[in-house]
Design a protein around this motif. Structure first.
Motif, PDB file in Angstrom:
ATOM      1  N   CYS A 199      64.698 -12.299  74.606  1.00 48.81           N
ATOM      2  CA  CYS A 199      63.182 -12.214  74.627  1.00 48.81           C
ATOM      3  C   CYS A 199      62.754 -10.721  74.382  1.00 48.81           C
ATOM      4  CB  CYS A 199      62.748 -12.744  76.038  1.00 48.81           C
ATOM      5  SG  CYS A 199      63.141 -14.364  76.613  1.00 48.81           S
ATOM      6  N   ARG A 200      61.548 -10.827  73.771  1.00 52.14           N
ATOM      7  CA  ARG A 200      61.037  -9.370  73.441  1.00 52.14           C
ATOM      8  C   ARG A 200      60.020  -9.168  74.516  1.00 52.14           C
ATOM      9  NH1 ARG A 200      56.072  -7.577  71.304  1.00 52.14           N
ATOM     10  NH2 ARG A 200      55.278  -9.515  70.999  1.00 52.14           N
ATOM     11  N   LEU A 201      60.316  -7.917  75.032  1.00 47.42           N
ATOM     12  CA  LEU A 201      59.258  -7.493  76.355  1.00 47.42           C
ATOM     13  C   LEU A 201      57.836  -6.906  75.658  1.00 47.42           C
ATOM     14  CD1 LEU A 201      58.593  -6.710  78.972  1.00 47.42           C
ATOM     15  CD2 LEU A 201      60.190  -4.851  78.677  1.00 47.42           C
ATOM     16  N   LYS A 202      56.924  -7.443  75.999  1.00 43.76           N
ATOM     17  CA  LYS A 202      55.488  -6.849  75.576  1.00 43.76           C
ATOM     18  C   LYS A 202      55.098  -5.827  76.550  1.00 43.76           C
ATOM     19  CE  LYS A 202      54.823 -11.718  74.491  1.00 43.76           C
ATOM     20  NZ  LYS A 202      53.984 -12.806  74.813  1.00 43.76           N
ATOM     21  N   GLU A 203      55.452  -4.642  76.365  1.00 42.36           N
ATOM     22  CA  GLU A 203      54.969  -3.533  77.360  1.00 42.36           C
ATOM     23  C   GLU A 203      53.357  -3.134  77.179  1.00 42.36           C
ATOM     24  OE1 GLU A 203      57.436  -0.509  78.778  1.00 42.36           O
ATOM     25  OE2 GLU A 203      59.547  -1.369  77.522  1.00 42.36           O
ATOM     26  N   THR A 204      52.788  -3.928  77.635  1.00 45.43           N
ATOM     27  CA  THR A 204      51.305  -3.862  77.328  1.00 45.43           C
ATOM     28  C   THR A 204      50.379  -3.151  78.549  1.00 45.43           C
ATOM     29  OG1 THR A 204      50.954  -5.917  78.457  1.00 45.43           O
ATOM     30  CG2 THR A 204      51.084  -5.816  75.975  1.00 45.43           C
ATOM     31  N   GLY A 205      51.217  -1.928  78.966  1.00 47.52           N
ATOM     32  CA  GLY A 205      50.450  -1.495  80.516  1.00 47.52           C
ATOM     33  C   GLY A 205      51.171  -2.157  81.734  1.00 47.52           C
ATOM     34  N   HIS A 206      50.082  -2.002  82.652  1.00 51.45           N
ATOM     35  CA  HIS A 206      50.498  -2.330  84.066  1.00 51.45           C
ATOM     36  C   HIS A 206      50.463  -3.770  84.098  1.00 51.45           C
ATOM     37  CE1 HIS A 206      51.483  -0.952  88.027  1.00 51.45           C
ATOM     38  NE2 HIS A 206      50.925  -1.923  88.364  1.00 51.45           N
ATOM     39  N   GLY A 207      51.496  -4.574  84.710  1.00 51.01           N
ATOM     40  CA  GLY A 207      51.492  -5.753  84.680  1.00 51.01           C
ATOM     41  C   GLY A 207      50.731  -6.432  86.193  1.00 51.01           C
ATOM     42  N   GLN A 208      51.196  -7.734  86.607  1.00 51.34           N
ATOM     43  CA  GLN A 208      50.532  -8.027  87.525  1.00 51.34           C
ATOM     44  C   GLN A 208      51.454  -8.892  88.355  1.00 51.34           C
ATOM     45  OE1 GLN A 208      47.409 -10.727  86.391  1.00 51.34           O
ATOM     46  NE2 GLN A 208      46.854 -10.971  88.616  1.00 51.34           N
ATOM     47  N   LEU A 209      51.660  -8.961  89.638  1.00 50.24           N
ATOM     48  CA  LEU A 209      52.265  -9.374  90.484  1.00 50.24           C
ATOM     49  C   LEU A 209      51.450 -10.925  91.264  1.00 50.24           C
ATOM     50  CD1 LEU A 209      54.752  -9.957  92.260  1.00 50.24           C
ATOM     51  CD2 LEU A 209      53.790  -8.405  94.030  1.00 50.24           C
ATOM     52  N   VAL A 210      51.976 -11.925  90.878  1.00 46.95           N
ATOM     53  CA  VAL A 210      51.397 -13.170  91.412  1.00 46.95           C
ATOM     54  C   VAL A 210      52.393 -13.691  92.638  1.00 46.95           C
ATOM     55  CG1 VAL A 210      50.670 -15.430  90.888  1.00 46.95           C
ATOM     56  CG2 VAL A 210      50.461 -13.765  89.282  1.00 46.95           C
ATOM     57  N   LYS A 211      51.919 -13.670  93.793  1.00 48.77           N
ATOM     58  CA  LYS A 211      52.629 -14.196  94.843  1.00 48.77           C
ATOM     59  C   LYS A 211      52.398 -15.455  95.114  1.00 48.77           C
ATOM     60  CE  LYS A 211      52.822  -9.803  97.370  1.00 48.77           C
ATOM     61  NZ  LYS A 211      52.435  -8.800  98.676  1.00 48.77           N
ATOM     62  N   VAL A 212      53.233 -16.320  94.824  1.00 48.88           N
ATOM     63  CA  VAL A 212      53.222 -17.864  94.791  1.00 48.88           C
ATOM     64  C   VAL A 212      53.286 -18.298  96.059  1.00 48.88           C
ATOM     65  CG1 VAL A 212      53.991 -20.047  93.809  1.00 48.88           C
ATOM     66  CG2 VAL A 212      54.510 -17.882  92.481  1.00 48.88           C
ATOM     67  N   ASP A 213      52.120 -19.208  96.457  1.00 50.00           N
ATOM     68  CA  ASP A 213      52.181 -19.544  97.782  1.00 50.00           C
ATOM     69  C   ASP A 213      53.004 -20.839  97.937  1.00 50.00           C
ATOM     70  OD1 ASP A 213      51.273 -21.075 100.244  1.00 50.00           O
ATOM     71  OD2 ASP A 213      49.363 -20.594  99.849  1.00 50.00           O
ATOM     72  N   PRO A 214      53.952 -21.103  98.555  1.00 56.94           N
ATOM     73  CA  PRO A 214      55.041 -22.181  98.689  1.00 56.94           C
ATOM     74  C   PRO A 214      53.872 -23.607  99.165  1.00 56.94           C
ATOM     75  CG  PRO A 214      55.114 -20.910 100.813  1.00 56.94           C
ATOM     76  CD  PRO A 214      54.155 -19.991  99.879  1.00 56.94           C
ATOM     77  N   ASP A 215      52.925 -23.602  99.675  1.00 54.10           N
ATOM     78  CA  ASP A 215      52.153 -24.694  99.876  1.00 54.10           C
ATOM     79  C   ASP A 215      51.606 -25.365  98.752  1.00 54.10           C
ATOM     80  OD1 ASP A 215      52.543 -24.044 102.624  1.00 54.10           O
ATOM     81  OD2 ASP A 215      50.510 -23.830 103.048  1.00 54.10           O
ATOM     82  N   SER A 216      51.797 -24.359  97.520  1.00 51.53           N
ATOM     83  CA  SER A 216      51.350 -24.963  96.271  1.00 51.53           C
ATOM     84  C   SER A 216      52.553 -26.187  95.844  1.00 51.53           C
ATOM     85  CB  SER A 216      51.488 -24.034  95.171  1.00 51.53           C
ATOM     86  OG  SER A 216      50.629 -23.087  95.486  1.00 51.53           O
ATOM     87  N   PHE A 217      53.533 -26.308  96.549  1.00 47.99           N
ATOM     88  CA  PHE A 217      54.546 -27.297  96.176  1.00 47.99           C
ATOM     89  C   PHE A 217      54.619 -28.167  97.194  1.00 47.99           C
ATOM     90  CE2 PHE A 217      56.306 -22.906  94.806  1.00 47.99           C
ATOM     91  CZ  PHE A 217      55.652 -23.156  93.411  1.00 47.99           C
TER      92      PHE A 217
END
Length: 491
Positions: free
Chosen positions: A407-425
């Motif tokens: 895969c190509r890494l799109k280094e577009t600046g600072h990324g983002q952390l999405v903490k997935v709530d287990p209750d979503s599942f």
């Protein structure tokens, strides 16, 4: 809907051994590196979706289908997992992204509910941090032929460069796990009336001690201990893991005890308290209630230490654990166990000058020498610092993941952390019953639910996939329309 940002996206299943459920400092740094590389990382803590790490299925109230839908909606460049945690058969079959497994330990989890023969699939890549285990892993899992990759662990050199001028008031330090041995002890107790089984287990332990890579399947048959796997529903890989941990603990105690009177400070898991049964001197070195549970504390300890010990896990072979790279970057002089196949030689050349001990007596001589010869110790520390100055950052590893996945890494600046709530599942029926009980679906961070909803939650966390759920549902919430129950119970 796919993640609509211009960032590269990854869904990651990362496990932890910490009792408080937080990621350890190494994995926290890895997560931060994903973000620093401009990636939108959807993080699932594996422990939140399985009953325990030794389980062979998701928690009963977690819907595999919802998990699959989440991954497909995100549409990541690849799925990342440590030790194969959280990956089910459905994820292998019904998602499209490559799956990258970093084997930070040598024994995978079996959360897919099967055995070694169907643990991986054609879209898998596996990353091993021990060079000689690449071929071993391919032999164990033939479907991975040509897709097992060697990557050493990493460190964050900047952490150590910004805190060089500290007082080194710790002569020797070691941070590590007191490996749990209770399961094997329970096995011995269980077969106390079967001396032939005990002898078979001890013979197997001896073979694994001589060669941790030995194929134990034929030995299990030859030593007449097949019934152990059947009685406890173990697979042979798990049984081997129990023994290598037991052997590793034995080695660790002997090595540390040899320098316990030279200023050793021992840090690690609370169960180091049990070491008093083997060595009171070593128990006296254990730093009660002083946790090295953050990256900052680890850096501070290594910067204060004159010598930092490494004792590799028995199954690691010549592979190098996390602490090797942190110690190489620090003020402490790394002293590690000697192996002819050590990856130190592969990475830094046959003439690498890192002090290595052959046995406990050799370790004691090396430690005394460098404690008494400070100038030589400092010169070696500076040499070691230069070894890891380039090519061993967490960002380097993340970029390699993308190369491995194609895969190509799109280094577009600072990324983002999405903490997935287990209750979503959570399964649909359970979510509906939360609302009927006066309690909306809540996250694990929220306060306790009202009594009615709490009661329903407890019942359905237990029976969400059982045959009794429909019967109980109608007892607890009798006004739920049958059509809604029939629809939700399938989710």
């Amino acid at each position: 809907m796919a993640d609509s940002t211009n960032q590269s996206t990854v869904v990651a299943f990362i496990h932890t051994y910490r009792p408080d459920g937080r990621l350890d400092s190494y994995m926290s740094e890895l997560v931060d590196a994903f973000v620093r590389c401009g990636i939108r990382l959807h993080l699932v803590i594996t422990n939140h979706i399985v009953p325990n790490l030794d389980s062979t299925a998701l928690k009963k109230h977690i819907s595999e289908q919802r998990l699959i839908e989440y991954i497909n909606d995100v549409d990541p460049e690849f799925i990342f997992t440590t030790n194969r945690g959280g990956i089910t058969k459905g994820i292998m079959e019904k998602t499209h992204a490559p799956i990258l497994t970093w084997m930070v330990d040598h024994t995978p989890f079996f959360h897919h509910g099967g055995g070694p023969e169907d643990l991986f699939c054609e879209k898998d890549h596996c990353i091993i941090s021990s060079l000689r285990h690449v071929k071993v892993f391919e032999s164990t899992y033939p479907v991975l032929k040509g897709r097992v990759h060697y990557l050493p662990f990493a460190t964050k050199v900047e952490d150590f460069k910004t805190s060089r001028n500290v007082v080194q008031d710790v002569d020797i330090s070691f941070v590590g796990t007191y490996f749990h041995s209770g399961i094997l002890e329970n096995l011995y107790n269980y077969y106390a009336d079967s001396p032939e089984t005990i002898q078979g287990l001890l013979r197997l332990a001896g073979k694994i001690q001589s060669d941790p890579d030995t194929d134990i399947l034929p030995l299990i048959e030859a030593y007449g201990i097949r019934k152990v796997l059947e009685d406890f529903n173990y697979n042979h890989i798990y049984l081997k893991w129990l023994f290598v941990n037991y052997i590793s603990l034995n080695q660790r105690i002997k090595v540390l005890d040899a320098v316990s009177d030279l200023g050793l400070r021992l840090y690690g898991t609370d169960n180091w308290l049990h070491v008093g049964a083997y060595s009171l001197n070593l128990l006296g070195c254990f730093q009660f209630q002083k946790k090295i549970d953050t990256r900052q504390k680890l850096v501070e300890l290594y910067q204060r230490s004159r010598i930092g010990l490494n004792i590799s896990h028995h199954q690691a072979g010549g592979g190098l654990p996390y602490r090797i790279f942190d110690l190489l970057a620090s003020n402490a002089l790394l002293v590690t166990n000697a192996r002819k196949d050590s990856d130190l030689f592969h990475l830094f050349g046959e003439d690498v000058q890192v002090p290595m001990y052959k046995n406990e007596q050799d370790l004691r001589k090396i430690v005394i020498y460098y404690l008494e010869n400070e100038k030589e110790r400092r010169e070696l520390v500076q040499y070691c610092n230069r070894l890891v100055d380039r090519g061993f950052s967490f960002e380097d590893r993340v970029r390699s993941f993308f190369e491995i996945a194609g895969c190509r890494l799109k280094e577009t600046g600072h990324g983002q952390l999405v903490k997935v709530d287990p209750d979503s599942f959570i399964r649909g029926l359970v979510r509906y019953l939360y609302r009927c009980g006066g309690n909306k679906p809540y996250s694990s961070q929220e306060k306790a639910a009202p009594a009615g909803g709490d009661r329903i939650k407890k019942i359905y966390h237990r029976y969400a996939t059982g045959k009794q759920r429909l019967f109980i549902a109608r007892q607890v919430v009798p006004l739920i329309p049958n059509g809604i129950i029939d629809m939700l119970r399938k989710q």
